[in-house]
Design a protein around this motif. Structure first.
Motif, mmCIF file in Angstrom:
data_model
loop_
_atom_site.group_PDB
_atom_site.id
_atom_site.type_symbol
_atom_site.label_atom_id
_atom_site.label_comp_id
_atom_site.label_asym_id
_atom_site.label_seq_id
_atom_site.Cartn_x
_atom_site.Cartn_y
_atom_site.Cartn_z
ATOM 1 N N UNK A 129 23.865 76.526 139.101
ATOM 2 C CA UNK A 129 22.877 77.319 138.629
ATOM 3 C C UNK A 129 23.523 78.727 138.614
ATOM 4 N N UNK A 130 23.004 79.600 137.947
ATOM 5 C CA UNK A 130 23.441 80.926 137.727
ATOM 6 C C UNK A 130 22.244 82.055 137.689
ATOM 7 N N UNK A 131 22.029 82.922 138.707
ATOM 8 C CA UNK A 131 21.160 83.640 138.927
ATOM 9 C C UNK A 131 21.496 85.095 138.974
ATOM 10 N N UNK A 132 20.912 85.984 138.181
ATOM 11 C CA UNK A 132 21.256 87.196 138.127
ATOM 12 C C UNK A 132 19.972 88.223 139.052
ATOM 13 N N UNK A 133 20.847 88.744 139.966
ATOM 14 C CA UNK A 133 20.018 89.687 141.038
ATOM 15 C C UNK A 133 19.891 91.106 140.651
ATOM 16 N N UNK A 134 18.618 91.789 140.644
ATOM 17 C CA UNK A 134 18.324 93.017 140.144
ATOM 18 C C UNK A 134 18.037 93.955 141.574
ATOM 19 N N UNK A 135 18.402 94.917 141.602
ATOM 20 C CA UNK A 135 17.971 96.137 142.495
ATOM 21 C C UNK A 135 17.340 97.307 141.782
ATOM 22 N N UNK A 136 16.003 97.198 142.042
ATOM 23 C CA UNK A 136 15.386 98.323 141.234
ATOM 24 C C UNK A 136 15.611 98.358 139.755
ATOM 25 N N UNK A 137 15.768 96.867 139.307
ATOM 26 C CA UNK A 137 15.670 96.827 137.786
ATOM 27 C C UNK A 137 17.222 96.937 137.391
ATOM 28 N N UNK A 138 18.176 97.425 138.210
ATOM 29 C CA UNK A 138 19.374 97.355 137.884
ATOM 30 C C UNK A 138 20.211 96.114 138.523
#
Lengths: 251, 251
Positions: free
Chosen positions: B143-152
């Motif tokens: 799996x590859x997941x991209x995480x965002x903090x406040x849309x960054x």
DNA sequence: ATAACCAGCCTGTCTATACAATTAAATCCG
DNA sequence: CGGATTTAATTGTATAGACAGGCTGGTTAT
């Protein structure tokens, strides 16, 4: 501190993978999800044990265990007579320990040596004073040591030291012992904090570490306490191509 | 693993300051004293719950709480059907604490969301098999997941999972829960290791993290065990300009 | 109005009991 | 003798009930 409506309780167990988990663990998971999803905000009041018992039909001791463990883990704060609340941010989360660079190199069976680039007695600037928790113009030492592993640069160690706590710091032979080793001998370091970042080196650092300007470096900022006093603060810069931080947890 | 004589039980409560502590706390204190004094050696068997109940006349649940908390704190190891034993010494091994990017972001009071980029079932390549400690062609998930903090973008999470230990991994909704949260619920992760490096991102990673090619990134490689089995291995990539690892040791 | 009091809610602890799950040892049986 | 089965010991979890102690807000007495 705002409240939590009962509707939030009704679906506490919804959408959870029906893994064969104990009730208290499912409850913990459900609650941490409410928190990490942002549905339950910091300082917000969470349902009382009695409310959960009533809503979910489980025993109060089971709820108590879930809330108690989450409190021990830093997710919640409980006040007798008041209730249970979502805790402030977990400040000390990712923790690790870094070893003495000389030890580490030796542990790999490689040769360690170091060069003393700077060693001076000085008065703390405002920034340095803040870092060490002393007044501006308090006596400090500054040192810069370059460490080698098999004659390749492996670490730039920039350090400031509280002169009151290690008055003979400037009389040491840092070709023989690392600053870390000396400081450990004069002040029992009981506590510390680390900040790890990936940074680009400046020109001087490139030259000292013998790397290209574009090579990412691992920067570790460390402060070390002896009791209530900050003994020393260091900035350790490692070339990314030659250095890894290794950590282990659990058993 | 040698035993503990009953005589050690009789005086469990002796020599303790008669502070107004709850019973379970006194019991914990008495046990940690036995351990730190060396009277109870590593791997030595400690009295069973039933024995303590009989010797001290307290409820089993009270003893259970004391032993359970000491286990969570790393002093004891318990095996169902076998007994409770003094744990290995918490050495100076560099220890990290696992945590969850979603929690971290929430703890900072920021908004977290994630995008699932890849989720596939596959057979392990030789390299993947080595990493997970299984045979080549063993069933795994990637799996590859991209995480965002406040849309960054704040983290690229590349993960492989042992399909035997988490068979429903590919049926999860990773927009709702992070892979970490799911894996924690199906397999109690008892052990882990980390490798932290500074690296330069490749072109795809630059685009995903919305950073320049020259920006150093903090890469954390992590493997996690449940008992003797490796559950999962992850590679976490953080933009250096937006991410720091913070750690704390001592007390 | 102010102070004292009290009722109600909440967490903290302790107990007794019950059953499930796991392990090692003992027992049984072919 | 050897394999399968049973048994005992131990931890893991859940429940119901009880009481203590802290906090808040409303009520009462002064």
């Amino acid at each position: 501190m705002s409240d939590v409506t009962t509707s939030n309780l009704i679906n506490l167990f919804d959408d959870l993978p029906d893994a064969p988990l104990p009730i208290y663990a499912k409850l913990k998971q459900a609650i941490t999800m409410k928190i990490s999803s942002g549905e339950w905000q910091t300082n917000q009041r969470v349902p009382s044990e009695a409310e959960v018992v009533k809503a979910l039909g489980v025993s109060r001791m089971t709820v108590n265990r879930a809330l108690r463990e989450l409190t021990a883990e830093g997710y919640l704060v409980r006040h007798q007579g008041l209730g249970t609340f979502v805790a402030e941010k977990k400040a000390h989360s990712a923790l690790f320990e870094v070893h003495n660079i000389a030890e580490e190199v030796a542990a790999r069976g490689h040769k360690h040596r170091s060069e003393l680039l700077v060693l001076e007695s000085a008065k703390a600037t405002m920034e340095e004073a803040m870092t060490l928790g002393v007044r501006t113009n308090h006596g400090i030492f500054r040192s810069v040591v370059l460490h080698f592993e098999n004659d390749l640069p492996i670490q730039i160690e920039e350090r400031i030291v509280n002169a009151t706590l290690a008055p003979d710091y400037d009389k040491q032979d840092f070709a023989k012992y690392t600053p870390y080793e000396y400081l450990m001998s004069v002040a029992p370091m009981t506590e510390g904090e680390h900040l790890v970042e990936a940074v680009l080196p400046n020109d001087i650092e490139c030259e000292r570490l013998q790397v290209q300007t574009s090579e990412p470096c691992l920067q570790i900022k460390r402060r070390t306490w002896a009791g209530d006093d900050i003994v020393t603060a260091a900035r350790l810069l490692h070339p990314g191509s030659r250095f890894q931080l290794f950590g282990h947890f659990g058993r």
